[in-house]
Enzyme design. Structure first.
Site, mmCIF file in Angstrom:
data_model
loop_
_atom_site.group_PDB
_atom_site.id
_atom_site.type_symbol
_atom_site.label_atom_id
_atom_site.label_comp_id
_atom_site.label_asym_id
_atom_site.label_seq_id
_atom_site.Cartn_x
_atom_site.Cartn_y
_atom_site.Cartn_z
ATOM 1 N N SER A 248 0.460 -11.053 7.596
ATOM 2 C CA SER A 248 1.565 -10.091 7.606
ATOM 3 C C SER A 248 2.754 -10.618 8.412
ATOM 4 O O SER A 248 2.621 -11.482 9.276
ATOM 5 C CB SER A 248 1.093 -8.773 8.215
ATOM 6 O OG SER A 248 0.769 -8.973 9.572
ATOM 7 N N GLU A 271 3.120 -18.206 7.324
ATOM 8 C CA GLU A 271 3.544 -17.798 5.992
ATOM 9 C C GLU A 271 3.345 -16.303 5.933
ATOM 10 O O GLU A 271 2.240 -15.811 6.144
ATOM 11 C CB GLU A 271 2.674 -18.518 4.960
ATOM 12 C CG GLU A 271 3.243 -18.435 3.579
ATOM 13 C CD GLU A 271 2.175 -18.123 2.589
ATOM 14 O OE1 GLU A 271 1.259 -18.929 2.429
ATOM 15 O OE2 GLU A 271 2.251 -17.035 1.991
ATOM 16 N N CYS A 308 0.446 -14.042 -2.258
ATOM 17 C CA CYS A 308 1.745 -14.178 -1.579
ATOM 18 C C CYS A 308 2.845 -14.455 -2.590
ATOM 19 O O CYS A 308 4.015 -14.225 -2.318
ATOM 20 C CB CYS A 308 1.677 -15.272 -0.530
ATOM 21 S SG CYS A 308 0.636 -16.625 -1.008
ATOM 22 N N GLU A 398 7.973 -6.297 1.370
ATOM 23 C CA GLU A 398 6.794 -6.683 0.596
ATOM 24 C C GLU A 398 5.803 -5.519 0.543
ATOM 25 O O GLU A 398 5.467 -4.929 1.570
ATOM 26 C CB GLU A 398 6.098 -7.887 1.253
ATOM 27 C CG GLU A 398 4.847 -8.326 0.492
ATOM 28 C CD GLU A 398 4.038 -9.410 1.217
ATOM 29 O OE1 GLU A 398 3.729 -10.424 0.594
ATOM 30 O OE2 GLU A 398 3.708 -9.216 2.414
#
Ligand code: NAP
Length: 531
Positions: A248, A271, A308, A398
């Site tokens: 996260s 990431e 992702c 996201e």
């Protein structure tokens, strides 16, 4: 209890420098998202003493591990792959039970995991990672130049945080671990609570390969523990010199902050979040809108959207062709079955994300809720306009799972404005026909500065592991856009250049020694050569 580590067992212990060690803290168990069942055995979190033991052993191992011949390190990476393959069936079954991901997908993930270990073995053997450069002395120059040579050296022990959504390929023996070990760095993994059994099986495979190779046992350790507490202690440990993380934005940023606040700050390769925009250009929409709509939903709902690279945002010019795309996407999404999500926490976060979108965007469709697994994702599709998207943090956030947002733009200028206005991303996809080449070309300079990978006429889910892949991108996709976490360039994250000036020839490492004993490609006075 402490015992020597053997392969293929599940004992619920931490694996510290070749020893299986009991934890001391909270108890956790693997959890089956399909059935809701808790799995055996129980795992207990480690504490500060375990972090200390793993980091001390990693620091002790570093000198010997980094100076091993390249061939030995390459064989070690291959041996990890073989050890993983030897427990493949057990591993796939356990990963399926713990993650809810289909066995076929996990079988593929074993292949990706072993494939990337072998890729890094080949990289280590090939030797360009040494970055060898030699500027020969110029004693007769007006200002004489000394003998100057450069090569890369590994940073030191690396802390790796396993990702929940790739229990194999981005976890204990995943890309971060493989690239750090390839660089010559010992690794301490903080396993993800979502798949402790899978982590232990892989951790045992690595531990066995370390012993077989005769490397110091501290070359690898696997810890379980609370993120902020044990994970935080790991990142703050002065013997740790770099961090690899996938998860996260909150978690990644907490690690970046912790690493920056150390007396000796260290790099964190985190990431984090990406909504992976897809640009539908006019020619492509005119010729294949319905196909694109169906294909889009296929990519959006793959693996319950827990990638992702999930394409969370579609950008197109409003009109009848976009309506056709939306109608096909709506039909496909309405028929999509609910799929298991990795953990109850991820499913809760998904529901909250969908609620936040619903508060600001127009609902197009929800997926079916029938026969849902215990912890599941019901897909969702929304639409909005460009001004709303650019004015809203919530619409750009996201939503990890199968939720998409279609942005209706007035014209190509507005599409360009959206491309320029969104945050950094891992990928951007352009659906373009021959008639769209000019518009696509106009988008490219903006996309290049926004993303790590630009795809044409495909879908972003699915990342090939090779030499040319980039899985990275500007913040918040990652905390450091200069590199990649997938593919052979990932090794560069854990290396730094060292220059040797007028060093005695007898002291020069092979990579930059006279006569090129390792037959490496080297840059001598600016020219690449193997001489
Ligand atoms: P996460 O919460 O970020 O956790 C990842 C790992 O980092 C876990 O081991 C976690 O330990 C640790 N961690 C979290 N916060 C930390 C902190 N402040 N200090 C030290 N360690 C910390 O990610 P997740 O559990 O995989 O999923 C949660 C959400 O992350 C998802 O809903 C999704 O939004 C996002 N996610 C994104 C991607 C992506 O590829 N973009 C992938 C996976 C997840 P604990 O579990 O003990 O906290």
């Amino acid at each position: 209890m402490t015992s020597t580590v053997t392969s293929g067992e599940l004992t619920g212990q931490l694996l510290i420098a070749g020893q299986a060690v009991d934890g001391s803290g909270a108890e956790i168990r693997g959890f089956d998202p399909n059935t809701g069942a808790e799995l055996e055995p129980a795992y207990r979190y480690g504490d500060a003493s375990h972090v200390d033991a793993a980091c001390a052993a990693a620091a002790d191992a570093f000198a010997e591990y980094r100076s091993a011949p390249a061939e030995k390190r390459a064989q070690f990476l291959e041996a990890i792959a073989e050890r993983i393959e030897a427990v493949k069936d057990t591993l796939v079954a356990r990963a399926h039970a713990e993650s809810g991901l289909p066995e076929a997908r996990l079988t593929g993930e074993v292949g990706r995991t072993t494939g990337q270990l072998r890729l890094f073995a080949a990289v280590v053997r090939e030797g360009s990672w040494n970055g060898a450069r030699i500027d020969p002395p110029l004693p007769d120059r007006a200002v004489p130049r000394p003998d100057i040579r450069q090569r890369f050296v590994p940073l030191g022990p690396v802390a790796v945080f396993g990702a929940s959504n790739f229990p194999l390929a981005f976890s204990v023996a995943g890309g971060d671990t493989a690239s750090a070990l390839a660089a010559g760095c010992p690794v301490v993994v903080k396993g993800h609570d979502a798949h402790p059994g899978t982590s232990e099986l892989v951790g045992r495979a690595i531990t066995a390969a370390v012993a077989d190779a005769g490397f110091p046992p501290g070359t690898f350790s696997l810890l379980f523990g609370d993120g902020p507490e044990l994970g935080g202690a790991l990142v703050k440990d002065p013997r740790v010199k770099a961090v690899g993380f996938t998860g996260s934005r909150t978690g990644g940023l907490a690690l970046v902050a912790a690493a920056a606040a150390r007396p000796e700050p260290i790099p964190v390769y985190a990431e984090m979040s990406s909504i992976n925009p897809v640009f539908l250009l006019e020619g492509a929409l005119a010729t294949r809108a319905a196909d694109l709509g169906r294909e889009y939903v296929g990519s959006l709902t793959l693996g319950a959207g827990q990638f992702c690279t999930n394409p969370g945002l579609v950008i197109a010019i409003d009109g009848p062709d976009l309506d056709t795309f939306i109608a096909a996407a709506r039909d496909a999404l309405s028929a999509s079955a609910p799929a298991a999500m990795l953990t109850p926490r991820i499913a809760d976060t998904y529901r909250q994300g969908v609620d936040a979108l619903a508060a600001e965007a127009d609902l197009i469709a929800r997926g079916s809720a029938d026969n849902a697994p215990s912890v599941s994702c019901r897909s969702a599709l929304f639409s909005t306009d460009a001004a709303s998207l650019l004015g809203s943090e919530a619409l750009q956030a996201e939503v990890f799972g199968a939720s998409g947002l279609i942005v209706r733009c007035a014209d190509i200028v507005e599409m360009q404005r959206v491309a320029a206005g969104i945050e950094g991303q891992l990928t951007a996809t352009v659906q373009a026909d021959d008639s769209d080449v000019e518009q696509a070309g106009a988008l490219l300079p903006t996309l290049e500065l926004k993303v790590g990978r630009i795809l044409f006429n495909g879908w972003p889910t699915g990342v090939d592991v090779g030499h040319a892949m980039v899985h990275g991108g500007p913040f918040p996709a990652t905390s450091d856009s200069r590199t990649t976490s997938v593919g052979s360039r990932a090794i560069e994250r854990f290396l730094r250049p060292v220059c040797y000036q007028n060093a005695p020839k007898s002291l020069l490492p092979n990579a930059i020694a006279d006569g090129n004993p390792d037959r490496l490609w080297r840059r001598i006075d600016g020219e690449l050569t193997r001489d």
